[in-house]
Design an enzyme around this catalytic site. Structure first.
Site, PDB file in Angstrom:
ATOM      1  CG  ASP A 237      -2.118  -0.885   1.075  1.00  0.00           C
ATOM      2  OD1 ASP A 237      -2.260  -1.494   0.004  1.00  0.00           O
ATOM      3  OD2 ASP A 237      -2.913  -0.994   2.024  1.00  0.00           O
TER       4      ASP A 237
ATOM      5  CE1 TYR B 175      -3.476   2.916  -0.101  1.00  0.00           C
ATOM      6  CE2 TYR B 175      -3.579   5.115   0.864  1.00  0.00           C
ATOM      7  CZ  TYR B 175      -3.189   3.789   0.934  1.00  0.00           C
ATOM      8  OH  TYR B 175      -2.520   3.326   2.034  1.00  0.00           O
TER       9      TYR B 175
END
Length: 692
Positions: free
Chosen positions: A104, A307
């Site tokens: 991430d 995101y």
């Protein structure tokens, strides 16, 4: 030679492998001609616990506090060792010449990868994939623009400093409090001031005393306006209000001024994570953790939003060229979308494009991936609708209304009438239409038509997750990615509780706030730490300097606990005694209900407070039976009629008939039986047989 690519989760690794042509699947990785894609399972490593560093820290005792190790170090987490071992073996293959961090794109994702690289002693070039959506297009473009991992060293330093600070403050203070007061007490640099917010609101509610007050209103042609006054609660008695009305009613009033102003309201910016968590809590009652999980699923599984763990509401200028494609992806969402596309996908809210206000990731908006809403759960659909609706507002025109204000004076008393006329609804497509409008003129005489309205002051409302998140954001406690988990931790540690009216601090939590230093209760110190962590991420502050200050603060906080004369009452301690050691039992809340645990730290006895309800039905009343733990093992018991049954073991369960056998038996016994012959028919049959 090949690249070794590390994703944070197996699902993300699967998506990367499809795009990169890694079609050979194994237990721990995907492999293709040029790449090997493997994955972590979240964190595979964590900071060592005190007992891993110093044998003297194995026993919880005040003499060994504070624990300030020169180097904390990392260790593999339990249950994920096989995957870590597999990554290490892949990293040392001779055909691997480069490592790509594809975890991430944020502080925690960076820490996940860097700890793995440190553990496996990787000494070849490392690059970083930094993308804000998981679509095939974003992945392809991201791999064309890989950057050296060194460019993200400051982000890693910030993540590492945050982790060490939580270790130093959290473990030391929690251990000091637990030893001092002989109960499991958890404190931390973020969770304790967060708990304090809830408690401060409770104190405001406790101090509140309702008061009656009176409001004077003037009515003109069906419209009402309240009397202007500096203190809205100044009229405490009805007689006071009537006296004011009598004085004003001696003469007609006059319209002293009429003003008009066009009000323009631009569309709101896209959501960041904290705002969508707050709004989802307000609309649907979703917890912060649930909303994060839903947005994460839309991002990772469905690939339809950007995101999620973002702290920005703005978009970068290079995203302007993607707006049409994003609109096309949600073309069936609302009828106006096709009009926006036809007119060139022009964003009306120009302020949304601001590179300077985008930190790691842009605001939360749809991706270019077309939506298959049939695959969404009901809750995913709700969150997706919120994100798309907010996104579409960017293309709508500003909301415009003509606001008219008329001031009416009766001697020294004033009343202001406000009325709005919508010029253009714009992004507020569901705005109510303007009602009847009065025509005001300066100098116009107004007849005294007053009324008195009795009001009661309203108490403050308890904080809920939405309002608590807003406070955490305002005072810089935690990050969008960590705030949900902080709230959940307070609930798990029984310092805070969820109630139908909102969040409340437990008796244990109230005492904790009195036991720790005020500097750890107020948000000021924590905000200072969070600002410094952000400065470290931007390369503007030294992580070593930050940690030295944390160590100094930890020593002071522990010393204050040691010297404290505060008393503590364990409200969870019952009068029931442990059957094994005789100590009193504590009542604890778990996901599976309330349990009793022994207060003696050396005793492991525990049992459920209330019997567990099974899915097994009582043969008599057909209600669910309880599972009772007896001396000879567990058994079923019906609390309604007292019937008991043995719980079948695995062998007994295997003896049960299969569904196919059950169907055959039902078929056999459901056949109609042949009718019995009467005695007369039998006699006649026998007579006929004899004649033959």
């Amino acid at each position: 030679m090949k690249q070794l690519i590390l994703a944070e989760k197996p699902s993300v690794a699967k998506d990367l492998s499809k795009v990169l042509g890694a079609n050979k699947k194994t237990k721990n990785y995907y492999e293709g001609p040029n790449v090997i894609v493997t994955w972590a399972l979240g964190h595979l490593l964590g900071l060592k616990m005190p007992e891993d560093i110093n044998k003297n820290w194995q026993t919880w005792q005040m003499e060994t506090l504070p624990m300030i190790p020169k180097n904390i170090g990392i260790k593999p987490l339990p249950k994920t060792g096989q995957q870590l071992k597999a990554i290490k073996q892949l990293a040392h293959r001779k055909d691997i010449n480069e490592f790509v961090i594809a975890t991430d794109a944020g502080r925690e994702g960076e820490l996940v990868a860097r700890w793995i690289l440190e553990w496996i002693h990787f000494d070849k070039p490392v690059k970083r994939l930094w993308i804000s959506s998981q679509t095939n297009k974003a992945i392809k473009e991201g791999f064309k623009q890989l950057k050296p991992a060194k460019e993200y060293d400051a982000l890693y330093e910030s993540a590492l400093a945050r982790s060490k600070a939580d270790w130093l403050v959290g473990l030391n203070i929690s251990r000091a409090l637990t030893v001092k007061y002989d109960d499991s007490l958890s404190a931390g640099r973020v969770q304790t001031p967060t708990l304090s917010f809830v408690r401060q609101q409770e104190k405001q509610i406790d101090k509140f005393r309702p008061q009656t007050y009176y409001v004077i209103e003037l009515e003109v042609a069906g419209q009402k306006a309240p009397r202007l006054q500096k203190n809205p609660y100044e009229l405490k008695e009805s007689q006071e209000a009537q006296k004011v009305i009598e004085q004003m009613g001696q003469h007609a009033g006059t319209v002293t001024s009429v003003s008009e102003k066009t009000k323009t309201e631009n569309a709101p910016l896209p959501y960041d994570l904290t705002e969508i968590q707050r709004e989802a809590n307000q609309r649907y009652g979703f917890s912060a953790k649930k909303t994060l999980s839903l947005v994460q699923s839309l991002y990772e599984t469905h690939k339809v939003v950007t995101y999620p763990r973002t702290d920005s509401k703005y978009l970068t200028n290079d995203m302007k060229k993607t707006m049409k494609e994003r609109l096309q992806a949600v073309a069936n969402f609302a009828p106006e979308v096709k009009e926006y596309i036809k007119s060139g996908a022009n964003v009306q809210q120009k302020a949304v494009f601001n590179d300077a206000k985008v930190s790691d990731h842009s605001g939360l908006i749809p991706t270019e991936q077309r939506v298959n809403a049939a695959k969404f759960s009901n809750d995913e659909q709700k969150i997706y609708n919120m994100i798309v609706s907010r996104f579409l507002m960017l293309f709508a025109k500003p909301h415009k209304r003509l606001q008219q204000k008329a001031t009416v004076n009766f001697a020294d008393e004033s009343f202001v009438f406000t009325q709005n006329k919508i010029i253009e609804a714009g992004w507020k497509v569901q705005e109510e239409k303007s009602g009847s409008v009065n025509k005001w003129q300066e100098g116009q005489k107004i007849q005294p038509n007053f009324s008195v309205k009795k009001e009661l002051t309203k108490p403050p409302k308890p904080l809920n997750e939405g309002t608590l998140l807003a406070k955490m954001e305002k005072f810089g406690l935690g990050t969008p990615a960590t705030r949900a988990e902080i709230i959940e931790k307070l609930l798990r540690s029984e310092l805070m509780e969820r109630t139908p009216s909102g969040l409340q601090v437990s008796p244990k939590g109230k005492q904790l706030l009195d036991l720790v230093n005020p500097s750890l209760v107020t948000p000021d110190l924590t905000k200072k730490w969070e600002d410094e962590l952000e400065a470290i991420a931007q390369g503007k502050f030294s992580s070593d300097k930050f940690l030295l200050q944390i160590e100094k603060d930890t020593k002071q906080l522990v010393q204050e606990v040691k010297q404290s004369q505060q008393k503590y009452q364990d409200f969870s301690l019952t009068q029931k005694k442990c059957p094994e050691c005789g100590s009193f039992l504590r009542e604890k809340s778990t996901r599976d209900g309330k349990i009793y645990v022994c207060s003696n730290s050396e005793c492991n006895y525990h049992r459920r407070k209330d019997p567990k309800v099974s899915n097994h039905r009582c043969p008599q009343c057909h209600k669910k039976m309880e599972i009772i733990e007896g001396k000879n093992g567990a058994y079923f018991r019906c609390k309604f009629d007292g019937i008991t049954e043995k719980i079948p073991n695995k062998k007994d369960q295997k003896k049960k008939i299969s569904k196919q056998e059950e169907k055959q038996l039902l078929k056999k016994y459901s056949k109609p039986e042949e009718p019995e012959e009467s005695p007369l028919a039998i006699a006649l049959k026998e007579a006929m047989d004899e004649k033959e």
